[in-house]
Design a protein around this motif. Sequence first.
Motif, PDB file in Angstrom:
ATOM      1  N   SER A 138       0.822  -1.205   0.000  1.00  0.00           N
ATOM      2  CA  SER A 138       0.000   0.000   0.000  1.00  0.00           C
ATOM      3  C   SER A 138       0.859   1.259   0.000  1.00  0.00           C
ATOM      4  CB  SER A 138      -0.936   0.008   1.216  1.00  0.00           C
ATOM      5  OG  SER A 138      -0.203  -0.014   2.429  1.00  0.00           O
ATOM      6  N   LEU A 139       2.034   1.191   0.662  1.00  0.00           N
ATOM      7  CA  LEU A 139       2.951   2.340   0.655  1.00  0.00           C
ATOM      8  C   LEU A 139       3.472   2.606  -0.749  1.00  0.00           C
ATOM      9  CD1 LEU A 139       4.501   4.472   2.249  1.00  0.00           C
ATOM     10  CD2 LEU A 139       6.280   2.767   2.685  1.00  0.00           C
ATOM     11  N   VAL A 140       3.771   1.542  -1.486  1.00  0.00           N
ATOM     12  CA  VAL A 140       4.236   1.684  -2.871  1.00  0.00           C
ATOM     13  C   VAL A 140       3.139   2.315  -3.734  1.00  0.00           C
ATOM     14  CG1 VAL A 140       4.934   0.418  -4.940  1.00  0.00           C
ATOM     15  CG2 VAL A 140       5.870  -0.223  -2.706  1.00  0.00           C
ATOM     16  N   VAL A 141       1.909   1.856  -3.546  1.00  0.00           N
ATOM     17  CA  VAL A 141       0.782   2.397  -4.315  1.00  0.00           C
ATOM     18  C   VAL A 141       0.596   3.883  -3.997  1.00  0.00           C
ATOM     19  CG1 VAL A 141      -1.718   2.278  -4.662  1.00  0.00           C
ATOM     20  CG2 VAL A 141      -0.383   0.177  -4.465  1.00  0.00           C
ATOM     21  N   SER A 142       0.710   4.241  -2.716  1.00  0.00           N
ATOM     22  CA  SER A 142       0.564   5.635  -2.303  1.00  0.00           C
ATOM     23  C   SER A 142       1.624   6.522  -2.951  1.00  0.00           C
ATOM     24  CB  SER A 142       0.648   5.739  -0.779  1.00  0.00           C
ATOM     25  OG  SER A 142       0.640   7.088  -0.361  1.00  0.00           O
ATOM     26  N   MET A 143       2.882   6.067  -2.921  1.00  0.00           N
ATOM     27  CA  MET A 143       3.962   6.863  -3.508  1.00  0.00           C
ATOM     28  C   MET A 143       3.831   6.949  -5.024  1.00  0.00           C
ATOM     29  SD  MET A 143       5.524   8.251  -1.187  1.00  0.00           S
ATOM     30  CE  MET A 143       6.538   9.087  -2.411  1.00  0.00           C
ATOM     31  N   ALA A 144       3.314   5.897  -5.649  1.00  0.00           N
ATOM     32  CA  ALA A 144       3.085   5.944  -7.098  1.00  0.00           C
ATOM     33  C   ALA A 144       2.066   7.024  -7.436  1.00  0.00           C
ATOM     34  CB  ALA A 144       2.610   4.580  -7.595  1.00  0.00           C
ATOM     35  N   ALA A 145       1.015   7.139  -6.605  1.00  0.00           N
ATOM     36  CA  ALA A 145       0.006   8.171  -6.820  1.00  0.00           C
ATOM     37  C   ALA A 145       0.602   9.572  -6.650  1.00  0.00           C
ATOM     38  CB  ALA A 145      -1.157   7.976  -5.844  1.00  0.00           C
ATOM     39  N   VAL A 146       1.425   9.745  -5.608  1.00  0.00           N
ATOM     40  CA  VAL A 146       2.062  11.042  -5.359  1.00  0.00           C
ATOM     41  C   VAL A 146       2.979  11.420  -6.520  1.00  0.00           C
ATOM     42  CG1 VAL A 146       3.715  12.280  -3.901  1.00  0.00           C
ATOM     43  CG2 VAL A 146       1.911  10.906  -2.848  1.00  0.00           C
ATOM     44  N   ASN A 147       3.818  10.493  -6.970  1.00  0.00           N
ATOM     45  CA  ASN A 147       4.740  10.775  -8.067  1.00  0.00           C
ATOM     46  C   ASN A 147       4.000  11.100  -9.357  1.00  0.00           C
ATOM     47  OD1 ASN A 147       6.921  10.347  -6.394  1.00  0.00           O
ATOM     48  ND2 ASN A 147       7.238   8.231  -7.036  1.00  0.00           N
ATOM     49  N   LEU A 174      -5.828  -0.102   9.786  1.00  0.00           N
ATOM     50  CA  LEU A 174      -5.177   1.190  10.012  1.00  0.00           C
ATOM     51  C   LEU A 174      -4.179   1.496   8.907  1.00  0.00           C
ATOM     52  CD1 LEU A 174      -4.587   3.669  11.739  1.00  0.00           C
ATOM     53  CD2 LEU A 174      -2.974   2.289  13.071  1.00  0.00           C
ATOM     54  N   SER A 175      -3.397   0.491   8.530  1.00  0.00           N
ATOM     55  CA  SER A 175      -2.402   0.684   7.481  1.00  0.00           C
ATOM     56  C   SER A 175      -3.046   0.983   6.133  1.00  0.00           C
ATOM     57  CB  SER A 175      -1.523  -0.556   7.364  1.00  0.00           C
ATOM     58  OG  SER A 175      -0.565  -0.405   6.337  1.00  0.00           O
ATOM     59  N   LEU A 176      -4.076   0.214   5.779  1.00  0.00           N
ATOM     60  CA  LEU A 176      -4.736   0.428   4.483  1.00  0.00           C
ATOM     61  C   LEU A 176      -5.470   1.764   4.442  1.00  0.00           C
ATOM     62  CD1 LEU A 176      -6.179  -3.122   3.673  1.00  0.00           C
ATOM     63  CD2 LEU A 176      -4.124  -2.032   2.777  1.00  0.00           C
ATOM     64  N   ALA A 177      -6.049   2.161   5.572  1.00  0.00           N
ATOM     65  CA  ALA A 177      -6.730   3.458   5.618  1.00  0.00           C
ATOM     66  C   ALA A 177      -5.739   4.582   5.364  1.00  0.00           C
ATOM     67  CB  ALA A 177      -7.412   3.654   6.972  1.00  0.00           C
TER      68      ALA A 177
END
Length: 342
Positions: free
Chosen positions: A125-134, A279-282
């Motif tokens: 999920s952290l990778v997906v989040s950073m992909a969205a930010v980038n 909590l992590s996924l949220a």
Amino acid sequence: MKKLTDWQRNTFFYITLGIPFYMFGQCLNPIIRSDGSPKFAMASTVAGAITNLILDPIFIYIFKWGMMGAAVATVIGQILTAVLSIWYLFHMKAVTLTRESFGFWPRLMKRFLTLGITSFLSQVSLVVSMAAVNSMCSKYAALDPIYGQAELTQIPLAVVGIIMKFYQVMISICIGISAGTIPVVGYNIGAGRKDRAKQLFTSVLIAQLVLGLVSLFIVEVLPNQLIGIFGAGNESVYYTQFAVRAFRIYLCMVPLSMINKGTFIFLQAMGKAFLSTMLSLAREIVFGVALPIILPIFFGLNGILYSFPTADVLAFIIAVCIIISVYRELNADISKQPKAVS
């Protein structure tokens, strides 16, 4: 499609070759810590890292292997860590390995996978989040009146990368503190000492808050120095202006981020895989992906900067509810514990 050069193929080959050793070393590290040998766990990891550092210049500059040399050095370091971990596996304090130890036990595997999937989903999920930010950085930099210029359009993405490098250093300390409590929490809960688990939870939350405040002080007071550390001190004035603003906004809620991460890991230690995963996924998927997409629509590039602290605040609200629930549960169990005889 452009073909890979020989050195690219060789580099890819050696990095791929090291994956099993890296995975094995990383998997055994928490087992070694849980067996009561955190110093050996640290020593095995550090030994591999130091070996890598020593061999890097030798392979790159003396042997003239370039990037392939860096890959070979990395793999040798990973092999050393794996070998040390395997040696310890046959010299454990609490467990003596037998042939039966290597059997497949579905009931145990089910419990392991439940907790393991929690960490897996957290990392993904952290990778997906950073992909969205980038992705949003690239999109809205091109639309910005200043950073939309051809020579400036890469600045926002580069700056966010620097910010995340600093954040990864600080969050690694946070993870280290929390992960170090896992065997202790597990032992005390198994022994019925919920009072000690509660004390440890409180200590972890305080430690994460202090670490977060130190990080906040650094990003708010010393952003120019941080930029210089990452070799960006001589960039254009636009680079510096955006970097200072980005550091101060993007990480303005870093204390809450530390508490969120500490809570997530401590829930794992208590065996509360579902709450930990939610909590992590949220934080990373619901808020970490949605906010970088939505906020820039209204605030442009600044919306991307606002997304990270906003996600931390929203995740913290959920974390507070979970923390209160955990304390109530622990207090209820503590009240049932037999009183110690003085």
